[in-house]
Design a protein around this motif. Sequence first.
Motif, PDB file in Angstrom:
ATOM      1  N   GLY B  53       0.801  -1.220   0.000  1.00 11.15           N
ATOM      2  CA  GLY B  53       0.000   0.000   0.000  1.00 11.15           C
ATOM      3  C   GLY B  53       0.836   1.274   0.000  1.00 11.15           C
ATOM      4  O   GLY B  53       0.291   2.371  -0.052  1.00 11.15           O
ATOM      5  N   GLY B  54       2.143   1.132   0.065  1.00  7.01           N
ATOM      6  CA  GLY B  54       3.042   2.299   0.052  1.00  7.01           C
ATOM      7  C   GLY B  54       3.172   2.875  -1.349  1.00  7.01           C
ATOM      8  O   GLY B  54       2.950   2.185  -2.344  1.00  7.01           O
ATOM      9  N   ARG B  55       3.572   4.128  -1.408  1.00 11.05           N
ATOM     10  CA  ARG B  55       3.571   4.814  -2.713  1.00 11.05           C
ATOM     11  C   ARG B  55       4.751   4.430  -3.598  1.00 11.05           C
ATOM     12  O   ARG B  55       5.867   4.198  -3.120  1.00 11.05           O
ATOM     13  CB  ARG B  55       3.558   6.331  -2.514  1.00 11.05           C
ATOM     14  N   VAL B  72       0.864   2.411  -6.134  1.00 10.37           N
ATOM     15  CA  VAL B  72       1.201   1.753  -4.870  1.00 10.37           C
ATOM     16  C   VAL B  72       1.740   0.353  -5.134  1.00 10.37           C
ATOM     17  O   VAL B  72       1.519  -0.221  -6.206  1.00 10.37           O
ATOM     18  CB  VAL B  72      -0.020   1.614  -3.919  1.00 10.37           C
ATOM     19  N   SER B  89      -3.695   5.280  -5.208  1.00 10.00           N
ATOM     20  CA  SER B  89      -2.587   6.050  -4.662  1.00 10.00           C
ATOM     21  C   SER B  89      -2.499   5.712  -3.174  1.00 10.00           C
ATOM     22  O   SER B  89      -3.366   5.005  -2.635  1.00 10.00           O
ATOM     23  CB  SER B  89      -2.778   7.552  -4.903  1.00 10.00           C
ATOM     24  N   GLU B  90      -1.437   6.188  -2.519  1.00  8.48           N
ATOM     25  CA  GLU B  90      -1.176   5.757  -1.142  1.00  8.48           C
ATOM     26  C   GLU B  90      -2.385   6.010  -0.238  1.00  8.48           C
ATOM     27  O   GLU B  90      -3.040   7.049  -0.342  1.00  8.48           O
ATOM     28  CB  GLU B  90       0.059   6.482  -0.591  1.00  8.48           C
ATOM     29  N   TRP B  92      -4.794   3.609  -0.125  1.00  7.15           N
ATOM     30  CA  TRP B  92      -5.848   2.846  -0.803  1.00  7.15           C
ATOM     31  C   TRP B  92      -6.927   3.763  -1.372  1.00  7.15           C
ATOM     32  O   TRP B  92      -8.107   3.453  -1.331  1.00  7.15           O
ATOM     33  CB  TRP B  92      -6.466   1.789   0.111  1.00  7.15           C
TER      34      TRP B  92
END
Lengths: 156, 156
Positions: B53-55, B72, B89-90, B92
């Motif tokens: 889930g990180g960018r 992500v 995008s970060e 969710w």
Amino acid sequence: MKLDPKTDLKLERTLAAPRALLWECWTTPEHIKQFFVPHPHLVKDCEINLRIGGRFNTVFDVEGNEMKNEGVYLEIVPEEKLVFTDTYSEGWKPSENPFMTAIILLEDAPDGGTKYTAIARHRTPESRQSHEDMGFFGGWGTVLDQLEAYAKTMMR
Amino acid sequence: MKLDPKTDLKLERTLAAPRALLWECWTTPEHIKQFFVPHPHLVKDCEINLRIGGRFNTVFDVEGNEMKNEGVYLEIVPEEKLVFTDTYSEGWKPSENPFMTAIILLEDAPDGGTKYTAIARHRTPESRQSHEDMGFFGGWGTVLDQLEAYAKTMMR
């Protein structure tokens, strides 16, 4: 977490059940069948592969009609955070028209029980609105009532 | 893994560099800038938060025009499998019109080096076709050439 009121819906409540038990309810097919859709609708079948990208598939019985749902888990933090979506089926196969991404957050409530937060994130303001019009607050609220009542039967 | 030829694209090649080094190239902003888009296009900026889930955000310079990309990571198996997408995008947050989900697989090749597989999964046959028409095989092939050449400079 930072939400976008144009595309997100959120429901918060304190439930009279411990986090660990609510987590078990949310991640076990036999328990899911007991609360996941508002009665008198039924969950006929549920398949769970509780890992990142694993399947979270359900079959509903809605007034005699079968409704199949395929999804996956995006994030799993035991007893704290569960993120799942219909945006993919297992194996990261993208859905053509994904509807939403759900985030369930569990925290210890200050006076006992669990602070429960359910978030539904959508791609567009229109799909957020249609989810609200379909009865997000009533439906997810009923699911919470069912979850709490069912969890209490497990605490006896 | 099971692919769908109607919506997926795949590129396979053996690269003369070890898996660990290719993984480092794929997960470090400074290295990403060296190979991630076909020259003479440039990666001007890259931000990585290497967790689920990180960018994975990039800014390209395409003939003087800035092109921003937000995405992500969906799955991270160090030195083996990296899955990322523009679908979120970060945090969710769902994208309105996601384009693709990329799966990079790294395996030891029988005669040394790394068997490298790049998969792009799409929501529809039309988006798969448009990706092929945009030059998937040429573009991702060039990126592989650049990655291999850059990784070799790190082996000296």
